[in-house]
Design a protein around this motif. Structure first.
Motif, PDB file in Angstrom:
ATOM      1  N   THR A   1      43.846  42.705  44.080  1.00  0.00           N
ATOM      2  CA  THR A   1      43.433  44.050  43.699  1.00  0.00           C
ATOM      3  C   THR A   1      42.557  44.647  44.799  1.00  0.00           C
ATOM      4  OG1 THR A   1      41.385  43.347  42.618  1.00  0.00           O
ATOM      5  CG2 THR A   1      43.390  43.377  41.256  1.00  0.00           C
ATOM      6  N   MET A   2      42.061  45.844  44.510  1.00  0.00           N
ATOM      7  CA  MET A   2      41.134  46.501  45.423  1.00  0.00           C
ATOM      8  C   MET A   2      39.911  45.631  45.716  1.00  0.00           C
ATOM      9  SD  MET A   2      39.386  50.253  44.876  1.00  0.00           S
ATOM     10  CE  MET A   2      40.989  50.981  44.503  1.00  0.00           C
ATOM     11  N   ALA A   3      39.498  44.829  44.729  1.00  0.00           N
ATOM     12  CA  ALA A   3      38.348  43.952  44.932  1.00  0.00           C
ATOM     13  C   ALA A   3      38.615  42.932  46.026  1.00  0.00           C
ATOM     14  CB  ALA A   3      37.983  43.254  43.624  1.00  0.00           C
ATOM     15  N   ASP A   4      39.793  42.334  46.007  1.00  0.00           N
ATOM     16  CA  ASP A   4      40.144  41.342  47.031  1.00  0.00           C
ATOM     17  C   ASP A   4      40.261  41.975  48.410  1.00  0.00           C
ATOM     18  OD1 ASP A   4      40.780  38.946  45.180  1.00  0.00           O
ATOM     19  OD2 ASP A   4      41.916  40.613  44.334  1.00  0.00           O
ATOM     20  N   ILE A   5      40.819  43.181  48.455  1.00  0.00           N
ATOM     21  CA  ILE A   5      40.938  43.882  49.735  1.00  0.00           C
ATOM     22  C   ILE A   5      39.559  44.105  50.339  1.00  0.00           C
ATOM     23  CG2 ILE A   5      41.583  46.076  50.806  1.00  0.00           C
ATOM     24  CD1 ILE A   5      43.886  46.256  48.789  1.00  0.00           C
TER      25      ILE A   5
ATOM     26  N   ALA B   1      33.076  33.684  35.925  1.00  0.00           N
ATOM     27  CA  ALA B   1      33.486  34.805  35.084  1.00  0.00           C
ATOM     28  C   ALA B   1      34.907  34.564  34.581  1.00  0.00           C
ATOM     29  CB  ALA B   1      33.407  36.114  35.865  1.00  0.00           C
ATOM     30  N   PRO B   2      35.160  34.764  33.304  1.00  0.00           N
ATOM     31  CA  PRO B   2      36.513  34.516  32.788  1.00  0.00           C
ATOM     32  C   PRO B   2      37.566  35.424  33.396  1.00  0.00           C
ATOM     33  CG  PRO B   2      35.144  35.600  31.126  1.00  0.00           C
ATOM     34  CD  PRO B   2      34.237  35.189  32.246  1.00  0.00           C
ATOM     35  N   GLU B   3      37.153  36.592  33.895  1.00  0.00           N
ATOM     36  CA  GLU B   3      38.107  37.523  34.498  1.00  0.00           C
ATOM     37  C   GLU B   3      38.555  37.079  35.886  1.00  0.00           C
ATOM     38  OE1 GLU B   3      35.303  39.719  31.766  1.00  0.00           O
ATOM     39  OE2 GLU B   3      35.090  38.332  33.463  1.00  0.00           O
ATOM     40  N   THR B   4      37.747  36.239  36.527  1.00  0.00           N
ATOM     41  CA  THR B   4      38.094  35.748  37.857  1.00  0.00           C
ATOM     42  C   THR B   4      39.232  34.743  37.731  1.00  0.00           C
ATOM     43  OG1 THR B   4      35.809  36.008  38.596  1.00  0.00           O
ATOM     44  CG2 THR B   4      37.235  34.611  39.939  1.00  0.00           C
ATOM     45  N   GLY B   5      40.282  34.981  38.525  1.00  0.00           N
ATOM     46  CA  GLY B   5      41.423  34.085  38.492  1.00  0.00           C
ATOM     47  C   GLY B   5      41.736  33.553  39.869  1.00  0.00           C
ATOM     48  N   THR B   6      43.004  33.543  40.210  1.00  0.00           N
ATOM     49  CA  THR B   6      43.398  33.174  41.566  1.00  0.00           C
ATOM     50  C   THR B   6      42.733  34.111  42.567  1.00  0.00           C
ATOM     51  OG1 THR B   6      45.537  32.444  40.722  1.00  0.00           O
ATOM     52  CG2 THR B   6      45.362  32.805  43.094  1.00  0.00           C
ATOM     53  N   PHE B   7      42.629  35.377  42.162  1.00  0.00           N
ATOM     54  CA  PHE B   7      41.957  36.394  42.968  1.00  0.00           C
ATOM     55  C   PHE B   7      40.683  36.846  42.242  1.00  0.00           C
ATOM     56  CE2 PHE B   7      46.371  36.488  44.401  1.00  0.00           C
ATOM     57  CZ  PHE B   7      46.220  36.514  45.786  1.00  0.00           C
ATOM     58  N   CYS B   8      40.065  37.884  42.733  1.00  0.00           N
ATOM     59  CA  CYS B   8      38.798  38.331  42.150  1.00  0.00           C
ATOM     60  C   CYS B   8      38.934  38.727  40.683  1.00  0.00           C
ATOM     61  CB  CYS B   8      38.255  39.533  42.934  1.00  0.00           C
ATOM     62  SG  CYS B   8      37.661  39.154  44.589  1.00  0.00           S
ATOM     63  N   HIS B   9      40.086  39.266  40.338  1.00  0.00           N
ATOM     64  CA  HIS B   9      40.334  39.678  38.959  1.00  0.00           C
ATOM     65  C   HIS B   9      41.774  39.331  38.619  1.00  0.00           C
ATOM     66  CE1 HIS B   9      39.172  42.137  35.430  1.00  0.00           C
ATOM     67  NE2 HIS B   9      40.466  42.350  35.337  1.00  0.00           N
ATOM     68  N   GLY B  10      41.939  38.240  37.894  1.00  0.00           N
ATOM     69  CA  GLY B  10      43.292  37.830  37.547  1.00  0.00           C
ATOM     70  C   GLY B  10      44.003  37.122  38.690  1.00  0.00           C
TER      71      GLY B  10
ATOM     72  N   SER C   1      53.118  50.700  42.342  1.00  0.00           N
ATOM     73  CA  SER C   1      53.493  49.288  42.295  1.00  0.00           C
ATOM     74  C   SER C   1      53.525  48.685  43.694  1.00  0.00           C
ATOM     75  CB  SER C   1      54.860  49.126  41.631  1.00  0.00           C
ATOM     76  OG  SER C   1      55.234  47.770  41.561  1.00  0.00           O
ATOM     77  N   PRO C   2      52.892  47.520  43.880  1.00  0.00           N
ATOM     78  CA  PRO C   2      52.066  46.799  42.915  1.00  0.00           C
ATOM     79  C   PRO C   2      50.700  47.467  42.758  1.00  0.00           C
ATOM     80  CG  PRO C   2      52.023  45.668  45.016  1.00  0.00           C
ATOM     81  CD  PRO C   2      53.002  46.786  45.173  1.00  0.00           C
ATOM     82  N   PRO C   3      50.099  47.399  41.585  1.00  0.00           N
ATOM     83  CA  PRO C   3      48.840  48.115  41.359  1.00  0.00           C
ATOM     84  C   PRO C   3      47.655  47.447  42.052  1.00  0.00           C
ATOM     85  CG  PRO C   3      49.415  46.819  39.433  1.00  0.00           C
ATOM     86  CD  PRO C   3      50.578  46.708  40.381  1.00  0.00           C
ATOM     87  N   LEU C   4      46.731  48.273  42.494  1.00  0.00           N
ATOM     88  CA  LEU C   4      45.486  47.766  43.078  1.00  0.00           C
ATOM     89  C   LEU C   4      44.373  47.704  42.044  1.00  0.00           C
ATOM     90  CD1 LEU C   4      45.380  49.657  46.504  1.00  0.00           C
ATOM     91  CD2 LEU C   4      46.403  47.439  45.960  1.00  0.00           C
ATOM     92  N   LEU C   5      44.628  48.247  40.857  1.00  0.00           N
ATOM     93  CA  LEU C   5      43.658  48.254  39.778  1.00  0.00           C
ATOM     94  C   LEU C   5      44.308  47.707  38.516  1.00  0.00           C
ATOM     95  CD1 LEU C   5      42.109  51.796  40.369  1.00  0.00           C
ATOM     96  CD2 LEU C   5      40.903  49.618  40.648  1.00  0.00           C
ATOM     97  N   PRO C   6      43.549  47.013  37.670  1.00  0.00           N
ATOM     98  CA  PRO C   6      44.096  46.507  36.410  1.00  0.00           C
ATOM     99  C   PRO C   6      44.478  47.650  35.471  1.00  0.00           C
ATOM    100  CG  PRO C   6      42.004  45.438  36.963  1.00  0.00           C
ATOM    101  CD  PRO C   6      42.152  46.606  37.885  1.00  0.00           C
ATOM    102  N   SER C   7      45.222  47.297  34.440  1.00  0.00           N
ATOM    103  CA  SER C   7      45.687  48.314  33.495  1.00  0.00           C
ATOM    104  C   SER C   7      44.646  48.676  32.450  1.00  0.00           C
ATOM    105  CB  SER C   7      46.954  47.820  32.795  1.00  0.00           C
ATOM    106  OG  SER C   7      46.699  46.603  32.099  1.00  0.00           O
ATOM    107  N   ASP C   8      43.635  47.806  32.248  1.00  0.00           N
ATOM    108  CA  ASP C   8      42.659  48.072  31.198  1.00  0.00           C
ATOM    109  C   ASP C   8      41.393  48.718  31.761  1.00  0.00           C
ATOM    110  OD1 ASP C   8      40.407  45.494  31.183  1.00  0.00           O
ATOM    111  OD2 ASP C   8      42.278  45.268  32.306  1.00  0.00           O
TER     112      ASP C   8
END
Length: 220
Positions: free
Chosen positions: A168-172, A155-164, A85-92
């Motif tokens: 996450t690791m993507a933003d880093i 992409a619908p998965e793209t949010g405030t950051f790269c994913h949601g 915590s906080p996670p660098l990867l999504p839960s799904d």
């Protein structure tokens, strides 16, 4: 190693890969005592450092009593398992694959094209002068970021950051490439989604603290 620090981090102020690890450590609330390896002076090729990182690459993360960890993506995964915590990867499952894919586009496909050992080879063997090297940087940084922009935009998965809506690791990894363009004053046009995400990262304390220009050894 400092008694308070949990790790020893071998890094260099402008290293994109070291930036990734700094951000992850900051997000996780973990501490590291940083040892400067001056890439410009060739310290990464010293016999002492090659015992830590056989490729002479940085970063290297060392915990007392354990083998050095190298390769930034592997270190990010390690830190995420160490401190969930906080996670660098999504839960799904598919979310994790998407984040890893974007991270690899930056860290495995784009960054290796502009590292110091590539520059040295091109200038000593390939006949590149400074202008040719800059054109090479612009070409491959631009190509990589344009591909990431295409992946993110709409992409619908793209949010405030790269994913949601959490980093996450993507933003880093994305921020680590943008940091390189800033250090070398290279403007990449037509990446509005990346620009928006980076504006948010720029205000996040974990990214701000890891900024190359704030590190020891950075030009004043």
């Amino acid at each position: 190693m400092s008694e308070q620090a949990q790790f020893e981090l071998f890094a260099f102020w402008r290293s994109s890969a070291a930036f990734r690890v700094r951000v992850a450590l900051n997000l996780k609330g973990l501490s590291a005592h940083e040892q400067n390896i001056d890439l410009d002076a060739g310290e990464q090729r010293s016999a002492e450092f090659l015992k830590i990182s056989p490729l002479g690459s940085i970063p290297a993360l060392v915990a007392k009593g354990h083998e050095p960890l190298t390769q930034s993506l592997a270190i990010l995964e390690f830190l995420d398992e160490l401190q969930p915590s906080p996670p660098l990867l999504p839960s799904d499952l598919y979310g994790r694959a998407r984040v890893r894919s974007i991270a690899s586009m930056c860290a495995a496909d784009t960054h290796p094209m502009v590292v110091p050992r590539v520059k040295k080879y091109l200038q000593t063997t390939g006949g590149f002068d400074d202008a040719a090297w800059r054109a090479w940087q612009i070409r491959w940084l631009g190509t990589g970021l344009a591909a990431v922009e295409e992946r993110l935009a709409g992409a619908p998965e793209t949010g405030t950051f790269c994913h949601g809506d959490e980093p996450t690791m993507a933003d880093i990894c994305l921020a680590s490439i943008v940091a390189v363009t800033r250090v070398f004053k290279i403007a990449i046009p037509d990446v509005p989604t990346i620009d928006r995400i980076m504006a948010t990262c720029d205000q996040h304390p974990a990214f701000m603290k890891a900024d190359p220009k704030r590190q020891a050894g950075a030009p004043g």
